[in-house]
Design a protein around this motif. Sequence first.
Motif, PDB file in Angstrom:
ATOM      1  N   VAL A 105       0.838  -1.201   0.000  1.00 21.92           N
ATOM      2  CA  VAL A 105       0.000   0.000   0.000  1.00 21.92           C
ATOM      3  C   VAL A 105       0.874   1.252   0.000  1.00 21.92           C
ATOM      4  CG1 VAL A 105      -1.948  -1.098   1.150  1.00 21.92           C
ATOM      5  CG2 VAL A 105      -0.135  -0.076   2.532  1.00 21.92           C
ATOM      6  N   SER A 106       2.181   1.080   0.140  1.00 17.88           N
ATOM      7  CA  SER A 106       3.123   2.199   0.124  1.00 17.88           C
ATOM      8  C   SER A 106       4.240   1.862  -0.857  1.00 17.88           C
ATOM      9  CB  SER A 106       3.694   2.444   1.527  1.00 17.88           C
ATOM     10  OG  SER A 106       2.658   2.697   2.461  1.00 17.88           O
ATOM     11  N   PRO A 107       4.032   2.142  -2.159  1.00 16.47           N
ATOM     12  CA  PRO A 107       5.052   1.774  -3.158  1.00 16.47           C
ATOM     13  C   PRO A 107       6.415   2.381  -2.865  1.00 16.47           C
ATOM     14  CG  PRO A 107       2.989   2.421  -4.218  1.00 16.47           C
ATOM     15  CD  PRO A 107       2.841   2.746  -2.771  1.00 16.47           C
ATOM     16  N   TRP A 108       6.429   3.612  -2.371  1.00 18.61           N
ATOM     17  CA  TRP A 108       7.719   4.267  -2.099  1.00 18.61           C
ATOM     18  C   TRP A 108       8.503   3.523  -1.017  1.00 18.61           C
ATOM     19  CZ3 TRP A 108       8.866   5.902   2.793  1.00 18.61           C
ATOM     20  CH2 TRP A 108       7.801   6.018   3.694  1.00 18.61           C
ATOM     21  N   LEU A 109       7.771   2.907  -0.078  1.00 13.65           N
ATOM     22  CA  LEU A 109       8.434   2.176   0.994  1.00 13.65           C
ATOM     23  C   LEU A 109       9.078   0.900   0.461  1.00 13.65           C
ATOM     24  CD1 LEU A 109       8.900   2.424   4.043  1.00 13.65           C
ATOM     25  CD2 LEU A 109       6.869   1.012   4.400  1.00 13.65           C
ATOM     26  N   SER A 110       8.368   0.221  -0.422  1.00 16.80           N
ATOM     27  CA  SER A 110       8.894  -1.002  -1.016  1.00 16.80           C
ATOM     28  C   SER A 110      10.098  -0.698  -1.906  1.00 16.80           C
ATOM     29  CB  SER A 110       7.800  -1.698  -1.826  1.00 16.80           C
ATOM     30  OG  SER A 110       8.259  -2.915  -2.369  1.00 16.80           O
ATOM     31  N   ILE A 111      10.007   0.395  -2.673  1.00 13.11           N
ATOM     32  CA  ILE A 111      11.122   0.799  -3.535  1.00 13.11           C
ATOM     33  C   ILE A 111      12.324   1.203  -2.693  1.00 13.11           C
ATOM     34  CG2 ILE A 111      11.884   2.510  -5.227  1.00 13.11           C
ATOM     35  CD1 ILE A 111       9.020   2.554  -6.304  1.00 13.11           C
ATOM     36  N   SER A 112      12.067   1.894  -1.589  1.00 15.32           N
ATOM     37  CA  SER A 112      13.165   2.292  -0.694  1.00 15.32           C
ATOM     38  C   SER A 112      13.854   1.066  -0.100  1.00 15.32           C
ATOM     39  CB  SER A 112      12.626   3.184   0.425  1.00 15.32           C
ATOM     40  OG  SER A 112      12.066   4.372  -0.094  1.00 15.32           O
ATOM     41  N   GLY A 113      13.058   0.047   0.247  1.00 13.54           N
ATOM     42  CA  GLY A 113      13.630  -1.183   0.772  1.00 13.54           C
ATOM     43  C   GLY A 113      14.520  -1.869  -0.248  1.00 13.54           C
ATOM     44  N   LEU A 114      14.068  -1.895  -1.512  1.00 16.00           N
ATOM     45  CA  LEU A 114      14.876  -2.487  -2.580  1.00 16.00           C
ATOM     46  C   LEU A 114      16.175  -1.714  -2.761  1.00 16.00           C
ATOM     47  CD1 LEU A 114      15.308  -4.405  -4.977  1.00 16.00           C
ATOM     48  CD2 LEU A 114      13.975  -2.800  -6.378  1.00 16.00           C
ATOM     49  N   ALA A 115      16.077  -0.385  -2.798  1.00 18.92           N
ATOM     50  CA  ALA A 115      17.265   0.449  -2.986  1.00 18.92           C
ATOM     51  C   ALA A 115      18.257   0.261  -1.835  1.00 18.92           C
ATOM     52  CB  ALA A 115      16.865   1.915  -3.112  1.00 18.92           C
ATOM     53  N   ALA A 116      17.740   0.191  -0.608  1.00 16.91           N
ATOM     54  CA  ALA A 116      18.616   0.016   0.558  1.00 16.91           C
ATOM     55  C   ALA A 116      19.337  -1.326   0.514  1.00 16.91           C
ATOM     56  CB  ALA A 116      17.803   0.144   1.849  1.00 16.91           C
ATOM     57  N   PHE A 117      18.618  -2.383   0.137  1.00 18.42           N
ATOM     58  CA  PHE A 117      19.249  -3.702   0.027  1.00 18.42           C
ATOM     59  C   PHE A 117      20.294  -3.730  -1.091  1.00 18.42           C
ATOM     60  CE2 PHE A 117      15.883  -6.370   2.344  1.00 18.42           C
ATOM     61  CZ  PHE A 117      16.763  -6.646   3.374  1.00 18.42           C
ATOM     62  N   CYS A 118      19.999  -3.061  -2.218  1.00 14.34           N
ATOM     63  CA  CYS A 118      20.956  -3.029  -3.325  1.00 14.34           C
ATOM     64  C   CYS A 118      22.234  -2.298  -2.924  1.00 14.34           C
ATOM     65  CB  CYS A 118      20.327  -2.356  -4.546  1.00 14.34           C
ATOM     66  SG  CYS A 118      19.018  -3.318  -5.344  1.00 14.34           S
ATOM     67  N   LEU A 119      22.097  -1.178  -2.219  1.00 16.23           N
ATOM     68  CA  LEU A 119      23.268  -0.445  -1.754  1.00 16.23           C
ATOM     69  C   LEU A 119      24.042  -1.255  -0.716  1.00 16.23           C
ATOM     70  CD1 LEU A 119      21.752   3.148  -1.493  1.00 16.23           C
ATOM     71  CD2 LEU A 119      23.487   2.355  -3.116  1.00 16.23           C
ATOM     72  N   THR A 120      23.309  -2.015   0.086  1.00 20.85           N
ATOM     73  CA  THR A 120      23.970  -2.901   1.045  1.00 20.85           C
ATOM     74  C   THR A 120      24.819  -3.941   0.330  1.00 20.85           C
ATOM     75  OG1 THR A 120      22.157  -2.622   2.634  1.00 20.85           O
ATOM     76  CG2 THR A 120      23.604  -4.515   2.943  1.00 20.85           C
ATOM     77  N   SER A 121      24.284  -4.529  -0.732  1.00 23.84           N
ATOM     78  CA  SER A 121      25.037  -5.509  -1.517  1.00 23.84           C
ATOM     79  C   SER A 121      26.259  -4.881  -2.153  1.00 23.84           C
ATOM     80  CB  SER A 121      24.128  -6.113  -2.598  1.00 23.84           C
ATOM     81  OG  SER A 121      23.023  -6.779  -2.027  1.00 23.84           O
ATOM     82  N   PHE A 122      26.100  -3.661  -2.655  1.00 22.04           N
ATOM     83  CA  PHE A 122      27.235  -2.962  -3.250  1.00 22.04           C
ATOM     84  C   PHE A 122      28.328  -2.711  -2.209  1.00 22.04           C
ATOM     85  CE2 PHE A 122      29.237   1.201  -4.254  1.00 22.04           C
ATOM     86  CZ  PHE A 122      29.955   0.802  -5.368  1.00 22.04           C
ATOM     87  N   GLY A 123      27.923  -2.303  -1.013  1.00 24.74           N
ATOM     88  CA  GLY A 123      28.889  -2.091   0.056  1.00 24.74           C
ATOM     89  C   GLY A 123      29.623  -3.366   0.435  1.00 24.74           C
ATOM     90  N   MET A 124      28.928  -4.489   0.387  1.00 23.11           N
ATOM     91  CA  MET A 124      29.557  -5.779   0.715  1.00 23.11           C
ATOM     92  C   MET A 124      30.648  -6.132  -0.284  1.00 23.11           C
ATOM     93  SD  MET A 124      26.034  -7.737   1.781  1.00 23.11           S
ATOM     94  CE  MET A 124      26.710  -9.381   1.924  1.00 23.11           C
ATOM     95  N   THR A 125      30.434  -5.793  -1.556  1.00 22.68           N
ATOM     96  CA  THR A 125      31.468  -6.071  -2.557  1.00 22.68           C
ATOM     97  C   THR A 125      32.687  -5.181  -2.339  1.00 22.68           C
ATOM     98  OG1 THR A 125      30.519  -4.495  -4.148  1.00 22.68           O
ATOM     99  CG2 THR A 125      29.740  -6.770  -4.245  1.00 22.68           C
ATOM    100  N   LEU A 126      32.466  -3.951  -1.911  1.00 22.60           N
ATOM    101  CA  LEU A 126      33.588  -3.045  -1.672  1.00 22.60           C
ATOM    102  C   LEU A 126      34.453  -3.522  -0.510  1.00 22.60           C
ATOM    103  CD1 LEU A 126      32.000   0.518  -2.090  1.00 22.60           C
ATOM    104  CD2 LEU A 126      33.410  -0.755  -3.719  1.00 22.60           C
ATOM    105  N   LEU A 127      33.816  -3.847   0.604  1.00 21.49           N
ATOM    106  CA  LEU A 127      34.614  -4.252   1.775  1.00 21.49           C
ATOM    107  C   LEU A 127      35.225  -5.635   1.598  1.00 21.49           C
ATOM    108  CD1 LEU A 127      32.992  -6.420   3.877  1.00 21.49           C
ATOM    109  CD2 LEU A 127      31.494  -4.455   4.069  1.00 21.49           C
ATOM    110  N   GLY A 128      34.659  -6.429   0.684  1.00 25.42           N
ATOM    111  CA  GLY A 128      35.205  -7.750   0.440  1.00 25.42           C
ATOM    112  C   GLY A 128      36.388  -7.749  -0.513  1.00 25.42           C
ATOM    113  N   ASN A 129      36.386  -6.821  -1.472  1.00 21.63           N
ATOM    114  CA  ASN A 129      37.426  -6.820  -2.505  1.00 21.63           C
ATOM    115  C   ASN A 129      38.531  -5.799  -2.263  1.00 21.63           C
ATOM    116  OD1 ASN A 129      36.356  -8.773  -4.660  1.00 21.63           O
ATOM    117  ND2 ASN A 129      34.592  -7.469  -4.310  1.00 21.63           N
ATOM    118  N   PHE A 130      38.284  -4.834  -1.400  1.00 28.01           N
ATOM    119  CA  PHE A 130      39.311  -3.858  -1.043  1.00 28.01           C
ATOM    120  C   PHE A 130      39.671  -4.082   0.424  1.00 28.01           C
ATOM    121  CE2 PHE A 130      37.088  -2.024  -4.618  1.00 28.01           C
ATOM    122  CZ  PHE A 130      38.110  -1.475  -5.399  1.00 28.01           C
ATOM    123  N   GLN A 131      40.755  -4.829   0.631  1.00 27.16           N
ATOM    124  CA  GLN A 131      41.157  -5.144   1.994  1.00 27.16           C
ATOM    125  C   GLN A 131      41.594  -3.887   2.738  1.00 27.16           C
ATOM    126  OE1 GLN A 131      41.825  -7.598  -0.424  1.00 27.16           O
ATOM    127  NE2 GLN A 131      40.222  -8.795   0.564  1.00 27.16           N
TER     128      GLN A 131
END
Length: 262
Positions: A105-131
């Motif tokens: 019932v709140s599309p912006w909330l669902s989209i925000s959740g997707l964006a936050a998870f995607c940025l989290t995944s991106f951050g995981m690749t950075l901390l994993g590949n740049f020691q």
Amino acid sequence: MILSLPWFTDDMDTKQCSLWMFLPLVMSLFTTIGLWIVYVIAVEDQKIFPLTLDRPVPLKRPPYISVAGDAPPASCVFSQVMNMAAFLALIIAVLRFIQLKPKTVSPWLSISGLAAFCLTSFGMTLLGNFQLRSNELIHNFGTSVTFGFGTIACWIQSILTFKINIKNEGIKTGIPRVLLSATITICVIIYFIFEWKKLNIYAPRVQWVLVMCFITFFATLAVEFRHCRFEIICIENQQHQEILNSMSENMSDISEYQTDQL
């Protein structure tokens, strides 16, 4: 031209669980085992002192996760674990968005959740590949992105759990997620306080608790995934556009009907 079309349907028989429920569980189990393997390797190689010690050990570094995965061979395992975890987390985030899209019932909330998870995944690749030693700036940036947006994503998913209330399990699933989100938030605050005071004995312990809670939160998504089936349909646009439109309308009607039934 081939079109990939992701869609889902709720499992009408609640006694049958979708195999997609194993995706968050596998991600959580794999990441947990992988990180503790990194810790064991670092301790055995005497790169860090154990978490159980009450005082620092000379010539050994504190048992932070990033420090444990800072030098080979532990760094090789750490990079692989984080890359796989980021990949699986991204898939879970997209599937979760598709699952909630017809019901939210709140599309912006669902989209925000997707964006936050995607940025989290991106951050995981950075901390994993740049020691830490090779590029401390990028590594710390990736850590901040992972913990920062990961905490936001957990709170958003907790709110959506109550709002959408899939199969009337919103309260049973939402309360543990709120507790996990609160624990993660408290751990983040305490961690930075300990870091500011340079308490290198207690800060790593808080960091490990934080990461384990975050991984556990991903595992809880298996509760809703067990009700859903995700499929990909490939058709030729030019020849079967009418079929695609008809199927899209049918799927929309099915989703609305199932939402009413909930």
